[in-house]
Design an enzyme around this catalytic site. Structure first.
Site, PDB file in Angstrom:
ATOM      1  N   SER A 129      26.425  28.144 -43.044  1.00 22.04           N
ATOM      2  CA  SER A 129      26.936  26.791 -43.274  1.00 22.04           C
ATOM      3  C   SER A 129      27.739  26.719 -44.563  1.00 22.04           C
ATOM      4  O   SER A 129      27.479  27.447 -45.503  1.00 22.04           O
ATOM      5  CB  SER A 129      25.791  25.780 -43.358  1.00 22.04           C
ATOM      6  N   LYS A 183      19.509  26.768 -38.532  1.00 23.01           N
ATOM      7  CA  LYS A 183      20.879  26.268 -38.711  1.00 23.01           C
ATOM      8  C   LYS A 183      21.107  25.043 -37.822  1.00 23.01           C
ATOM      9  O   LYS A 183      21.760  24.068 -38.220  1.00 23.01           O
ATOM     10  CB  LYS A 183      21.905  27.359 -38.372  1.00 23.01           C
ATOM     11  N   HIS A 186      19.515  22.192 -39.494  1.00 27.40           N
ATOM     12  CA  HIS A 186      20.396  21.848 -40.624  1.00 27.40           C
ATOM     13  C   HIS A 186      21.513  20.921 -40.135  1.00 27.40           C
ATOM     14  O   HIS A 186      21.801  19.886 -40.739  1.00 27.40           O
ATOM     15  CB  HIS A 186      20.987  23.130 -41.229  1.00 27.40           C
ATOM     16  N   ASN A 187      22.124  21.274 -39.021  1.00 26.90           N
ATOM     17  CA  ASN A 187      23.222  20.455 -38.504  1.00 26.90           C
ATOM     18  C   ASN A 187      22.720  19.094 -38.029  1.00 26.90           C
ATOM     19  O   ASN A 187      23.399  18.081 -38.191  1.00 26.90           O
ATOM     20  CB  ASN A 187      23.936  21.182 -37.365  1.00 26.90           C
ATOM     21  N   GLU A 190      22.410  17.111 -40.930  1.00 25.05           N
ATOM     22  CA  GLU A 190      23.790  16.780 -41.336  1.00 25.05           C
ATOM     23  C   GLU A 190      24.276  15.531 -40.572  1.00 25.05           C
ATOM     24  O   GLU A 190      24.866  14.615 -41.154  1.00 25.05           O
ATOM     25  CB  GLU A 190      24.672  18.004 -41.038  1.00 25.05           C
TER      26      GLU A 190
HETATM   27  N1  LIG Z   1      34.388  25.340 -38.692  1.00 25.42           N
HETATM   28  C1  LIG Z   1      33.283  25.139 -39.386  1.00 25.42           C
HETATM   29  O1  LIG Z   1      33.240  24.372 -40.364  1.00 25.42           O
HETATM   30  C2  LIG Z   1      32.035  25.863 -39.021  1.00 25.42           C
HETATM   31  C3  LIG Z   1      31.950  26.630 -37.870  1.00 25.42           C
HETATM   32  N2  LIG Z   1      30.812  27.320 -37.583  1.00 25.42           N
HETATM   33  C4  LIG Z   1      30.729  28.155 -36.384  1.00 25.42           C
HETATM   34  O2  LIG Z   1      31.389  29.390 -36.641  1.00 25.42           O
HETATM   35  C5  LIG Z   1      32.029  29.874 -35.462  1.00 25.42           C
HETATM   36  C6  LIG Z   1      33.520  30.029 -35.748  1.00 25.42           C
HETATM   37  O3  LIG Z   1      34.041  28.754 -36.093  1.00 25.42           O
HETATM   38  P1  LIG Z   1      35.586  28.533 -36.440  1.00 25.42           P
HETATM   39  O4  LIG Z   1      36.013  29.534 -37.437  1.00 25.42           O
HETATM   40  O5  LIG Z   1      35.748  27.091 -36.730  1.00 25.42           O
HETATM   41  O6  LIG Z   1      36.337  28.956 -35.108  1.00 25.42           O
HETATM   42  P2  LIG Z   1      36.324  28.298 -33.654  1.00 25.42           P
HETATM   43  O7  LIG Z   1      34.962  27.841 -33.301  1.00 25.42           O
HETATM   44  O8  LIG Z   1      37.445  27.365 -33.554  1.00 25.42           O
HETATM   45  O9  LIG Z   1      36.635  29.602 -32.749  1.00 25.42           O
HETATM   46  C7  LIG Z   1      37.899  30.197 -32.764  1.00 25.42           C
HETATM   47  C8  LIG Z   1      37.753  31.711 -32.710  1.00 25.42           C
HETATM   48  O10 LIG Z   1      37.054  32.099 -31.522  1.00 25.42           O
HETATM   49  C9  LIG Z   1      37.826  33.096 -30.859  1.00 25.42           C
HETATM   50  N3  LIG Z   1      37.532  33.090 -29.437  1.00 25.42           N
HETATM   51  C10 LIG Z   1      37.389  31.998 -28.646  1.00 25.42           C
HETATM   52  N4  LIG Z   1      37.103  32.391 -27.386  1.00 25.42           N
HETATM   53  C11 LIG Z   1      37.058  33.746 -27.393  1.00 25.42           C
HETATM   54  C12 LIG Z   1      36.795  34.733 -26.411  1.00 25.42           C
HETATM   55  N5  LIG Z   1      36.508  34.395 -25.151  1.00 25.42           N
HETATM   56  N6  LIG Z   1      36.843  36.025 -26.776  1.00 25.42           N
HETATM   57  C13 LIG Z   1      37.127  36.370 -28.035  1.00 25.42           C
HETATM   58  N7  LIG Z   1      37.377  35.491 -29.025  1.00 25.42           N
HETATM   59  C14 LIG Z   1      37.338  34.199 -28.691  1.00 25.42           C
HETATM   60  C15 LIG Z   1      39.241  32.702 -31.182  1.00 25.42           C
HETATM   61  O11 LIG Z   1      40.102  33.776 -30.919  1.00 25.42           O
HETATM   62  P3  LIG Z   1      41.660  33.487 -30.612  1.00 25.42           P
HETATM   63  O12 LIG Z   1      42.316  33.334 -31.948  1.00 25.42           O
HETATM   64  O13 LIG Z   1      42.100  34.699 -29.883  1.00 25.42           O
HETATM   65  O14 LIG Z   1      41.735  32.248 -29.790  1.00 25.42           O
HETATM   66  C16 LIG Z   1      39.106  32.383 -32.656  1.00 25.42           C
HETATM   67  O15 LIG Z   1      39.044  33.537 -33.451  1.00 25.42           O
HETATM   68  C17 LIG Z   1      31.711  28.853 -34.371  1.00 25.42           C
HETATM   69  O16 LIG Z   1      30.578  29.269 -33.659  1.00 25.42           O
HETATM   70  C18 LIG Z   1      31.411  27.573 -35.157  1.00 25.42           C
HETATM   71  O17 LIG Z   1      30.561  26.697 -34.448  1.00 25.42           O
HETATM   72  C19 LIG Z   1      29.747  27.344 -38.431  1.00 25.42           C
HETATM   73  C20 LIG Z   1      29.790  26.620 -39.597  1.00 25.42           C
HETATM   74  C21 LIG Z   1      30.903  25.787 -39.955  1.00 25.42           C
HETATM   75  O1  LIG Z   2      28.157  23.891 -38.592  1.00 26.37           O
HETATM   76  C1  LIG Z   2      28.810  23.129 -39.257  1.00 26.37           C
HETATM   77  C2  LIG Z   2      28.485  22.867 -40.676  1.00 26.37           C
HETATM   78  O2  LIG Z   2      27.306  23.425 -41.043  1.00 26.37           O
HETATM   79  C3  LIG Z   2      29.944  22.366 -38.605  1.00 26.37           C
HETATM   80  O3  LIG Z   2      30.701  21.745 -39.552  1.00 26.37           O
HETATM   81  C4  LIG Z   2      29.358  21.470 -37.582  1.00 26.37           C
HETATM   82  O4  LIG Z   2      29.258  22.231 -36.392  1.00 26.37           O
HETATM   83  C5  LIG Z   2      30.167  20.273 -37.239  1.00 26.37           C
HETATM   84  O5  LIG Z   2      29.520  19.722 -36.129  1.00 26.37           O
HETATM   85  P1  LIG Z   2      30.117  18.557 -35.241  1.00 26.37           P
HETATM   86  O6  LIG Z   2      31.522  18.981 -34.888  1.00 26.37           O
HETATM   87  O7  LIG Z   2      29.213  18.486 -34.075  1.00 26.37           O
HETATM   88  O8  LIG Z   2      30.099  17.334 -36.124  1.00 26.37           O
END
Ligand SMILES: NC(=O)C1=CN([C@@H]2O[C@H](COP(=O)(O)OP(=O)(O)OC[C@H]3O[C@@H](n4cnc5c(N)ncnc54)[C@H](OP(=O)(O)O)[C@@H]3O)[C@@H](O)[C@H]2O)C=CC1
Ligand SMILES: O=C(CO)[C@H](O)[C@H](O)COP(=O)(O)O
Length: 472
Positions: A129, A183, A186-187, A190
């Site tokens: 997170s 986690k 945690h969310n 959140e």
């Molecule tokens: N954003 C945030 O603030 C937070 C996110 N997370 C978690 O972390 C993870 C990554 O989040 P985030 O960085 O936002 O990215 P996204 O959740 O938007 O995912 C995008 C990534 O996933 C890849 N992807 C999607 N489908 C596939 C597939 N079938 N095969 C291979 N690669 C694939 C994409 O590749 P391509 O570029 O080729 O499309 C890209 O690299 C998620 O699980 C999210 O829930 C956790 C904490 C905070």
């Molecule tokens: O994991 C996170 C932070 O810790 C993401 O920010 C969270 O998934 C956001 O959730 P949502 O889009 O459901 O508001």
């Protein structure tokens, strides 16, 4: 060529910044993304920050890792994660490790770990997170999986995690899905935190007619006291922001809150475990309500007050109600962790969870130090509400909290978070609950039986006959 200490596949917001964080700490980092453009972009923008090994295929990515291999997946939860695990595992060898850093469902994590174990691979479901900034500069990290895997991986994760008072915001949470479970909770917290903040904003705006900028100042002031936290800090930032149209940004954003699923998962799991996470549930449902514009349009004309409540003490009352409701939300979240730890045999140290949430993550707050201290003083604490410091805080806040809930009801501002938290507080402290009547009704219509306060055993009253009682 096997030279990378660790690899990251999935280079969107989180993966890209996590890879940079590892590189900043002196690790050689293999980087890969399904669409190569993201890998190229990372190298174009940041290759001078450390040692990166870009890979254009999964085979090349795995080959570039030194053994035992450690590969972190940062992609969308669900089928995308399964697809990447399958691709990675096909190139890996026994003893190698796959770390899922996404927001996976803990039940998926349990399934994946069991399946990969059969192939001789370690699988570490890891909650991360902190969003973009945390991933880059120090997130809160919640790794599950086998203790053996953590012995190898832990030092690397601890080095890139946020540090508070010299303590890394990373600890081995417990086996299999424990990390992703924590986690998820945690969310959920959140969600609850944000709902309470939104209610405080809405109530003060409606009741006192304050502008977003004035409210930003109130939140800034609150951030100097018990409520000090990242979410209160950024609330002030968002409320203060005037966009290019010259209006407060908060007034031009469509008022429909979206969700990716972790809040809903928390509530679903809480229902399965029988833990009343009412604050989180109300937060999820408030988002759902906001997302039904057709119903809101149809109901807009319904009768009810839309009044003000000019009241000099309301700001302080709302601050106290927010703090009290926040205590309830965290207490409920920790109850859920306790229940899951017992159900799945995870042996989670709740004080350690509060410790690793003090920095790096979205719910980081001064308040978590108090929770850590509460569990340190009494590791078996049945509810955070029973901790003397929290009991006192709730007692000090409760009159203000009641005024806030009743003012909100009188002027027609929905405060499901404040109200449900107060109902939970009153429910727990009540000498006798009307659950006794519910048991009587269940016995009446379905012979479901009841227990008595004065005798052991279960009983049924012959409601349709002579109404005598007999042991069931
Ligand atoms: N954003 C945030 O603030 C937070 C996110 N997370 C978690 O972390 C993870 C990554 O989040 P985030 O960085 O936002 O990215 P996204 O959740 O938007 O995912 C995008 C990534 O996933 C890849 N992807 C999607 N489908 C596939 C597939 N079938 N095969 C291979 N690669 C694939 C994409 O590749 P391509 O570029 O080729 O499309 C890209 O690299 C998620 O699980 C999210 O829930 C956790 C904490 C905070
Ligand atoms: O994991 C996170 C932070 O810790 C993401 O920010 C969270 O998934 C956001 O959730 P949502 O889009 O459901 O508001």
């Amino acid at each position: 060529m096997e030279t990378a200490d660790i690899g990251v596949t999935g280079l969107a917001t989180m993966g890209r910044n996590l890879a940079r964080n590892f590189a900043h700490h002196g690790y050689v980092v293999a980087v890969h993304n399904r669409s190569e453009s993201k890998t190229k972009q990372l190298m174009a923008d940041h290759s001078d920050e450390g040692a990166f090994l870009p890979a254009s295929s999964m085979a090349e990515f795995v080959t570039s890792l030194r053994r035992p291999r450690r590969a972190i997946i940062m992609v969308q939860a669900g089928p995308a994660t399964d697809a990447v695990i399958e691709e990675l595992a096909a190139h890996m060898e026994p003893g190698d490790m796959i770390i899922d850093g996404g927001n996976a469902q803990f039940t998926d994590t349990r399934r994946r770990e069991a399946a990969l174990k059969e192939r001789g691979l370690h699988f570490v479901g890891t909650g991360i997170s902190g969003g973009e900034e945390g991933a880059l500069n120090g997130p809160s990290i919640m790794p599950g999986g086998a203790a053996e895997a953590y012995r190898d991986l832990g030092p690397m994760l601890e080095s890139i995690a946020a540090q508070v008072d010299g303590v890394p915001c990373c600890v081995h949470v417990g086996p299999d899905g424990a990390g992703h479970f924590v986690k998820m909770v945690h969310n959920g917290i959140e969600y609850s935190d944000m709902q309470l903040i939104a209610e405080a904003y809405d109530l003060l705006r409606q009741a006192l007619g304050r502008s977003p900028a004035e409210l930003a100042e109130i939140f800034r002031e609150w951030n100097r006291g018990d409520l000090e936290s990242y979410l209160i800090e950024i609330t002030a930032e968002v409320l203060d922001h005037v966009d290019a149209s010259g209006q407060p940004l908060v007034d031009v954003i469509v008022d429909q809150a979206e969700q990716k699923g972790t809040g809903r998962w928390t509530v679903t799991s809480a229902l399965d475990l029988g833990v009343p996470v009412t604050g989180i549930a109300e937060a999820v449902f408030a988002r759902a309500l906001s997302g039904h514009p057709e119903q809101r349009d149809a109901a807009r004309h319904l009768q009810g007050p839309n009044g003000t409540a000019p009241n000099y003490s309301l700001v302080e009352d709302v601050r106290l109600a927010l703090y009290a409701s926040k205590i309830i939300a965290y207490a409920q979240g920790f109850d859920q962790i306790t229940a899951a730890s017992e159900e799945y045999g995870w042996n989670i140290d709740r004080g350690a969870m509060a410790t690793i949430w003090r920095g790096g993550c979205i719910i980081r707050a001064r308040f978590l130090d108090r929770i850590r201290a509460a569990y340190e003083a009494n590791p078996g604490l049945p509810t955070l509400l029973a901790d003397p410091a929290f009991a006192e805080a709730l007692s000090e806040a409760q009159q203000a909290w009641r005024r806030v809930v009743s003012t909100a009801a009188q002027i027609g501002v929905p405060t499901p978070g404040f109200s449900s938290a107060l109902a939970y507080y009153d429910g727990l402290r009540r000498e006798r609950l009307p659950a006794a009547l519910i048991q009587g009704l269940r016995d009446y219509f379905g012979a479901h039986t009841y227990r008595r306060i004065d005798r052991d055993g279960t009983f049924h009253t012959d409601w349709s006959g002579d109404r005598t009682e007999r042991p069931a």
